[in-house]
Design an enzyme around this catalytic site. Structure first.
Site, PDB file in Angstrom:
ATOM      1  N   CYS A 113      51.824  -3.718  -6.044  1.00 25.06           N
ATOM      2  CA  CYS A 113      53.110  -2.991  -6.026  1.00 25.06           C
ATOM      3  C   CYS A 113      54.253  -3.784  -6.661  1.00 25.06           C
ATOM      4  CB  CYS A 113      53.467  -2.592  -4.604  1.00 25.06           C
ATOM      5  SG  CYS A 113      52.178  -1.601  -3.836  1.00 25.06           S
ATOM      6  N   HIS A 251      60.945  -1.786  -3.985  1.00 26.68           N
ATOM      7  CA  HIS A 251      59.668  -1.075  -3.886  1.00 26.68           C
ATOM      8  C   HIS A 251      59.747  -0.113  -2.700  1.00 26.68           C
ATOM      9  CE1 HIS A 251      55.595   0.005  -3.538  1.00 26.68           C
ATOM     10  NE2 HIS A 251      55.273  -0.844  -2.589  1.00 26.68           N
ATOM     11  N   ASN A 281      54.833   5.793  -1.367  1.00 23.82           N
ATOM     12  CA  ASN A 281      54.587   4.518  -2.041  1.00 23.82           C
ATOM     13  C   ASN A 281      53.676   4.778  -3.247  1.00 23.82           C
ATOM     14  OD1 ASN A 281      53.568   2.051  -2.874  1.00 23.82           O
ATOM     15  ND2 ASN A 281      53.158   1.283  -0.804  1.00 23.82           N
TER      16      ASN A 281
HETATM   17  N1  COA Z   1      50.309   9.590  13.104  1.00 21.76           N
HETATM   18  C1  COA Z   1      50.420   9.469  14.431  1.00 21.76           C
HETATM   19  N2  COA Z   1      50.194   8.326  15.099  1.00 21.76           N
HETATM   20  C2  COA Z   1      49.833   7.270  14.361  1.00 21.76           C
HETATM   21  C3  COA Z   1      49.682   7.316  12.966  1.00 21.76           C
HETATM   22  C4  COA Z   1      49.935   8.544  12.337  1.00 21.76           C
HETATM   23  N3  COA Z   1      49.842   8.704  11.013  1.00 21.76           N
HETATM   24  N4  COA Z   1      49.337   6.105  12.512  1.00 21.76           N
HETATM   25  C5  COA Z   1      49.243   5.295  13.584  1.00 21.76           C
HETATM   26  N5  COA Z   1      49.541   6.008  14.718  1.00 21.76           N
HETATM   27  C6  COA Z   1      49.580   5.543  16.100  1.00 21.76           C
HETATM   28  C7  COA Z   1      48.737   4.314  16.305  1.00 21.76           C
HETATM   29  O1  COA Z   1      47.401   4.664  16.576  1.00 21.76           O
HETATM   30  C8  COA Z   1      49.427   3.712  17.494  1.00 21.76           C
HETATM   31  O2  COA Z   1      49.014   4.404  18.647  1.00 21.76           O
HETATM   32  P1  COA Z   1      48.788   3.630  20.053  1.00 21.76           P
HETATM   33  O3  COA Z   1      50.132   3.069  20.409  1.00 21.76           O
HETATM   34  O4  COA Z   1      48.305   4.704  20.963  1.00 21.76           O
HETATM   35  O5  COA Z   1      47.774   2.563  19.764  1.00 21.76           O
HETATM   36  C9  COA Z   1      50.912   4.051  17.302  1.00 21.76           C
HETATM   37  O6  COA Z   1      50.918   5.159  16.395  1.00 21.76           O
HETATM   38  C10 COA Z   1      51.716   2.920  16.714  1.00 21.76           C
HETATM   39  O7  COA Z   1      50.999   2.407  15.577  1.00 21.76           O
HETATM   40  P2  COA Z   1      51.539   1.188  14.733  1.00 21.76           P
HETATM   41  O8  COA Z   1      50.490   0.771  13.766  1.00 21.76           O
HETATM   42  O9  COA Z   1      52.088   0.142  15.686  1.00 21.76           O
HETATM   43  O10 COA Z   1      52.767   1.877  13.962  1.00 21.76           O
HETATM   44  P3  COA Z   1      53.863   1.180  13.104  1.00 21.76           P
HETATM   45  O11 COA Z   1      55.183   1.536  13.662  1.00 21.76           O
HETATM   46  O12 COA Z   1      53.567  -0.271  12.850  1.00 21.76           O
HETATM   47  O13 COA Z   1      53.718   1.928  11.707  1.00 21.76           O
HETATM   48  C11 COA Z   1      52.900   1.576   9.479  1.00 21.76           C
HETATM   49  C12 COA Z   1      52.533   1.796  10.946  1.00 21.76           C
HETATM   50  C13 COA Z   1      51.623   1.512   8.663  1.00 21.76           C
HETATM   51  C14 COA Z   1      53.735   2.762   9.030  1.00 21.76           C
HETATM   52  C15 COA Z   1      53.721   0.258   9.350  1.00 21.76           C
HETATM   53  O14 COA Z   1      53.036  -0.793   9.965  1.00 21.76           O
HETATM   54  C16 COA Z   1      54.011  -0.097   7.925  1.00 21.76           C
HETATM   55  O15 COA Z   1      54.719   0.597   7.235  1.00 21.76           O
HETATM   56  N6  COA Z   1      53.510  -1.256   7.457  1.00 21.76           N
HETATM   57  C17 COA Z   1      53.743  -1.693   6.076  1.00 21.76           C
HETATM   58  C18 COA Z   1      52.942  -0.832   5.158  1.00 21.76           C
HETATM   59  C19 COA Z   1      53.271  -1.026   3.721  1.00 21.76           C
HETATM   60  O16 COA Z   1      54.411  -1.043   3.365  1.00 21.76           O
HETATM   61  N7  COA Z   1      52.247  -1.134   2.900  1.00 21.76           N
HETATM   62  C20 COA Z   1      52.356  -1.177   1.489  1.00 21.76           C
HETATM   63  C21 COA Z   1      52.678  -2.530   0.994  1.00 21.76           C
HETATM   64  S1  COA Z   1      52.805  -2.538  -0.733  1.00 21.76           S
END
Ligand code: COA
Length: 325
Positions: A113, A251, A281
């Site tokens: 990215c 980004h 993204n």
């Molecule tokens: N819909 C509903 N629930 C979801 C879900 C979805 N799409 N994805 C995950 N969950 C749930 C999980 O299972 C978890 O449930 P639990 O509490 O019962 O275990 C809960 O939501 C929280 O999950 P979590 O992973 O802690 O969420 P988060 O707030 O960290 O958000 C991302 C997840 C992926 C959005 C976040 O971590 C993120 O943006 N990371 C960076 C990603 C990125 O930028 N990548 C590209 C880099 S170039």
């Protein structure tokens, strides 16, 4: 050699996929996706659309803005992690589809990215080394082709698209500072591997992650730290205060990453251009699409300072400070 960024272009697939459509095949909701990522919808390829076709359309738009013919391009650099094929690369195919008739270098870059910033640095270096007048820099990705559509923790984030910009040798310097860097991904927090077919010499190898795998939490904390580091480094190199910037084009991975970075840098979040709600993204295409939108919406006037910044798999990160032409 002084170089300016003189034009931008972008292209998005026709099909728009709102969050609600993802509810058909994963356990999620529009509200969860929007509050956790800032994404409302993304564009996904269909029919004949590919990384190369989108890249070509973005390049045509940038050439049109610059008032240039394809044969005025001296170099093509295309950043992608989702090439249509390995041989030839996307850049040589785009050269062909643009109708460039001269022999010019065209190469692909894989820096995930941060690809657009790496490509800008590469194009600028090659322009100097080879004494070129112009370069066409493209970021194009069709992440839908490597997304694990059963993994609700990642598939909600990604979309397809392409962005492009043109660099031209100039009297005044328009690229005030560039920073690219990277650190080892020791924990494999962002990976996607090719399966290897059987040969007469070794058996087939099927790696664990043949679709994009991501540890969201670890990527999140890397992203905020890397963005802060690279923005501060580039501003320091140029001797420019954040208050002098017209805009920061980061980004578009997640609105929460951008807001958290803004808060920790004490820069008003309004200064960070965001379109993640509409495109998600798009990896290499993310920064150039956002820059193109900002430029075409009249958000940049001649002389404005704009900071481009990215991070991603690799783990790459980087930024560039540009004076708008
Ligand atoms: N819909 C509903 N629930 C979801 C879900 C979805 N799409 N994805 C995950 N969950 C749930 C999980 O299972 C978890 O449930 P639990 O509490 O019962 O275990 C809960 O939501 C929280 O999950 P979590 O992973 O802690 O969420 P988060 O707030 O960290 O958000 C991302 C997840 C992926 C959005 C976040 O971590 C993120 O943006 N990371 C960076 C990603 C990125 O930028 N990548 C590209 C880099 S170039």
């Amino acid at each position: 050699m002084a170089i300016q960024l003189i034009a931008t272009g972008s292209a998005l697939p026709k099909r728009i996929v709102p969050n609600r459509e993802l509810e058909n095949f994963i356990d999620t909701s529009d509200e969860w996706i929007y509050t956790h990522t800032g994404v409302r919808e993304r564009h996904i390829i269909e029919n004949e659309e590919t990384t190369v076709s989108l890249g070509t359309d973005a390049a045509k738009a940038a050439l049109e803005m610059a008032g240039m013919q394809p044969d005025e391009v001296d170099l093509i650099v295309c950043s992608t992690i989702t090439p249509d094929c390995e041989v030839p690369g996307c850049a040589p195919r785009i050269r062909q589809l643009l109708g460039v008739t001269r022999d010019i270098p065209a190469l692909d870059i894989n820096a995930n990215c941060t690809g657009c910033i790496y490509s800008l640095a590469t194009a600028r270096g090659l322009m100097e080394t080879l004494g070129l007048e112009t370069a066409l820099v493209i970021g194009s990705d069709t992440l839908s082709t490597i997304t694990n559509w059963e993994d609700r923790g990642t598939c909600i984030l990604f979309g397809d698209g392409a962005g492009a910009f043109i660099l031209r040798r100039s009297e005044e310097e328009g690229i005030l500072a560039v920073h690219i860097s990277g650190r080892n991904d020791d924990e494999n927090v962002l990976v996607c591997n090719w399966p290897i077919p059987e040969t007469p010499f070794y058996p087939a190898k099927t790696p664990m992650h043949t679709k994009l795998y991501m540890d969201g939490h670890k990527v999140f904390s890397f992203a905020v730290g890397a963005l802060i580091d690279t923005i501060q480094y580039t501003l320091g190199q140029a001797g420019v205060e954040a208050s002098a910037l017209k805009a920061i084009v980061p980004h578009q991975a997640n609105a929460r990453i951008i807001k958290s970075t803004a808060r920790r840098l004490d820069i008003p979040v309004e200064k960070f251009y965001m379109n993640v709600d509409r495109v998600g993204n798009t990896s290499s295409a993310s920064v150039p699409i956002a820059l193109d939108e900002l430029a075409r919406s009249g958000g940049l006037q001649s002389g404005d300072l704009v900071l481009l910044a990215g991070f991603g798999g690799g783990l790459t990160y980087g930024s560039a400070l540009v004076r708008w032409k």
